[in-house]
Design an enzyme around this catalytic site. Structure first.
Site, PDB file in Angstrom:
ATOM      1  N   LYS A 194      -3.797   6.005  -6.010  1.00  0.00           N
ATOM      2  CA  LYS A 194      -4.953   5.622  -5.185  1.00  0.00           C
ATOM      3  C   LYS A 194      -4.954   6.396  -3.859  1.00  0.00           C
ATOM      4  O   LYS A 194      -5.968   6.971  -3.478  1.00  0.00           O
ATOM      5  CB  LYS A 194      -4.950   4.100  -4.932  1.00  0.00           C
ATOM      6  CG  LYS A 194      -5.124   3.289  -6.222  1.00  0.00           C
ATOM      7  CD  LYS A 194      -5.296   1.819  -5.964  1.00  0.00           C
ATOM      8  CE  LYS A 194      -4.002   1.060  -5.851  1.00  0.00           C
ATOM      9  NZ  LYS A 194      -3.209   0.941  -7.059  1.00  0.00           N
TER      10      LYS A 194
ATOM     11  N   ASP B 205      -4.706   0.646   2.730  1.00  0.00           N
ATOM     12  CA  ASP B 205      -3.978   0.231   1.528  1.00  0.00           C
ATOM     13  C   ASP B 205      -3.765  -1.285   1.570  1.00  0.00           C
ATOM     14  O   ASP B 205      -3.758  -1.874   2.655  1.00  0.00           O
ATOM     15  CB  ASP B 205      -2.623   0.967   1.499  1.00  0.00           C
ATOM     16  CG  ASP B 205      -2.055   1.036   0.096  1.00  0.00           C
ATOM     17  OD1 ASP B 205      -2.740   0.588  -0.851  1.00  0.00           O
ATOM     18  OD2 ASP B 205      -0.927   1.545  -0.057  1.00  0.00           O
TER      19      ASP B 205
ATOM     20  N   THR C 189      -4.059  -3.756  -5.217  1.00  0.00           N
ATOM     21  CA  THR C 189      -3.514  -4.025  -6.547  1.00  0.00           C
ATOM     22  C   THR C 189      -4.089  -5.355  -7.040  1.00  0.00           C
ATOM     23  O   THR C 189      -3.847  -5.754  -8.165  1.00  0.00           O
ATOM     24  CB  THR C 189      -1.975  -4.142  -6.478  1.00  0.00           C
ATOM     25  OG1 THR C 189      -1.642  -5.042  -5.413  1.00  0.00           O
ATOM     26  CG2 THR C 189      -1.326  -2.804  -6.213  1.00  0.00           C
TER      27      THR C 189
END
Ligand code: ADE
Length: 352
Positions: free
Chosen positions: A80, A125, A174
């Site tokens: 990613k 993130d 995630t």
């Protein structure tokens, strides 16, 4: 293109393993950065996603506008961050990389938003871990490119609108399901990253070996790919570890025999399961009759953090069909019984 990164991998890994040394994290990060592909041509896999992104980028360039905000989701290690870097390179803009846990105070997110220049990319993130205050600062920034700041208290409270340059936010997670509705709605499209095929991983391994000057043949690369759980981050780490074995115990070249022997010694089985995966499955089989059993119970029994199990071990075990999630907890599948050498779920049950 320049990259500014302030993620807190170190703190996270120390939480997982208190004996972690700072040099180890630095080494892992430098290693990952040194082999990251920078263009779509060198980025292997995620083929249909790459095609979609190329079109979005070409359209944004034609309109002379920044790219719409993007959300990447999927298991860790599938690329990613790397893809965000490729997009920045392709757009010809800088990227600032951070992660939600390091945006704890309002001034952290405000500071980073105010430092952005027109067209730049902000990569966050683990965006599902963003706190409420940071999220609320982000909403007007994403929607209208403004910062709404309040000063003073109760009766004297004043709101100020500060304009921001147009930027692109790329979020990565995630756990897309844990993102709040309003935040999810502010992303144009959500893109799912898929596990890699063994052929793709084999290509990743050969590319990495080429960069690191590691001698490997096709069968050797394929043997490592087979045990890499569909994940390039794992494939890249394994190729380095197998190369150590090849140098010390053999003539330096990674062949199928060298790869298989080294991975057996590293206790990574033919399907890529490591000691923790096997411990988890065996626990459910032997102590809980195949399940269902709650994640916290599993975590306490095998001495792992529940979040690490959910984020790192489970996605692959679920996709490989060894584990099932039910409302009452985790259950092991008949395939897992077979793979671990137990007769089968039904036969096992009769032993208890
Ligand atoms: N290293 C990590 N991810 C990669 C990818 N998708 N392509 C090439 N090398 C990689």
């Amino acid at each position: 293109m320049s990259i500014i990164s302030d993620d807190n991998d170190f703190l996270r890994q120390v939480k997982k393993n208190p004996n972690t040394k700072p040099e180890k994290i630095e080494f892992d990060k430098n290693f990952e950065n040194s082999i990251r592909p920078k263009t779509f041509e060198t980025y292997i896999g995620q083929t249909s996603l790459k095609e979609t992104l190329k079109i979005s980028i070409a359209a944004a360039k034609k309109r002379e506008q920044p790219l719409d905000h993007l959300l990447f989701y999927g298991p860790p290690g599938l690329g990613k961050t790397t893809l965000a870097g490729v997009i920045a390179e392709q757009m010809g803009v800088d990227i600032k990389i951070t992660s939600a846990p390091s945006l704890e105070r309002p001034r952290d997110i405000i500071g980073i938003l105010m430092s952005l220049k027109g067209g730049e990319i902000l990569f966050i993130d683990e965006i599902h871990r963003l706190n409420k205050v940071a999220e609320e600062i982000l909403y007007p920034a994403m929607e209208d490119f403004v910062l709404d700041m309040t000063t003073g208290k109760s009766q004297t409270v004043k709101t100020m609108r500060i304009p921001l340059p147009k930027f692109t936010l790329i979020g990565a997670t995630t756990k897309a399901g844990e993102l709040s509705g309003p935040l999810r709605d502010r992303f144009g499209i959500m893109h799912r990253l898929e596990f890699y095929t063994q052929e793709e991983l084999s290509e990743v391994i050969q590319r990495t070996a080429g960069i690191l000057n590691i001698d490997i043949d096709k069968d050797g690369a394929y043997a490592i790919a087979k045990r890499s759980r569909g994940t390039p981050r794992i494939a890249n780490r394994l190729v380095k570890r197998v190369s150590d074995f090849a140098l010390v115990k053999h003539d330096g070249k990674i062949t199928r025999k060298v790869a298989d022997e080294s991975l057996d010694i590293l206790k990574i089985d033919e399907l890529g399961l490591d000691t923790t995966d096997r411990m988890l499955l065996k626990l459910i089989i032997e102590k809980y009759d195949g399940g269902p059993v709650g994640i916290e119970t599993i975590a306490a029994a095998i001495g792992e953090d529940a979040r690490t199990i959910e984020d790192v071990c489970e996605p692959f075990l679920l996709q490989a069909g060894f584990l099932q999630r039910t409302p009452r907890g985790r259950k092991v599948s008949p395939e897992a019984y077979r793979h671990l050498g137990y007769k089968c779920a039904a036969a096992q049950r009769s032993l208890f």
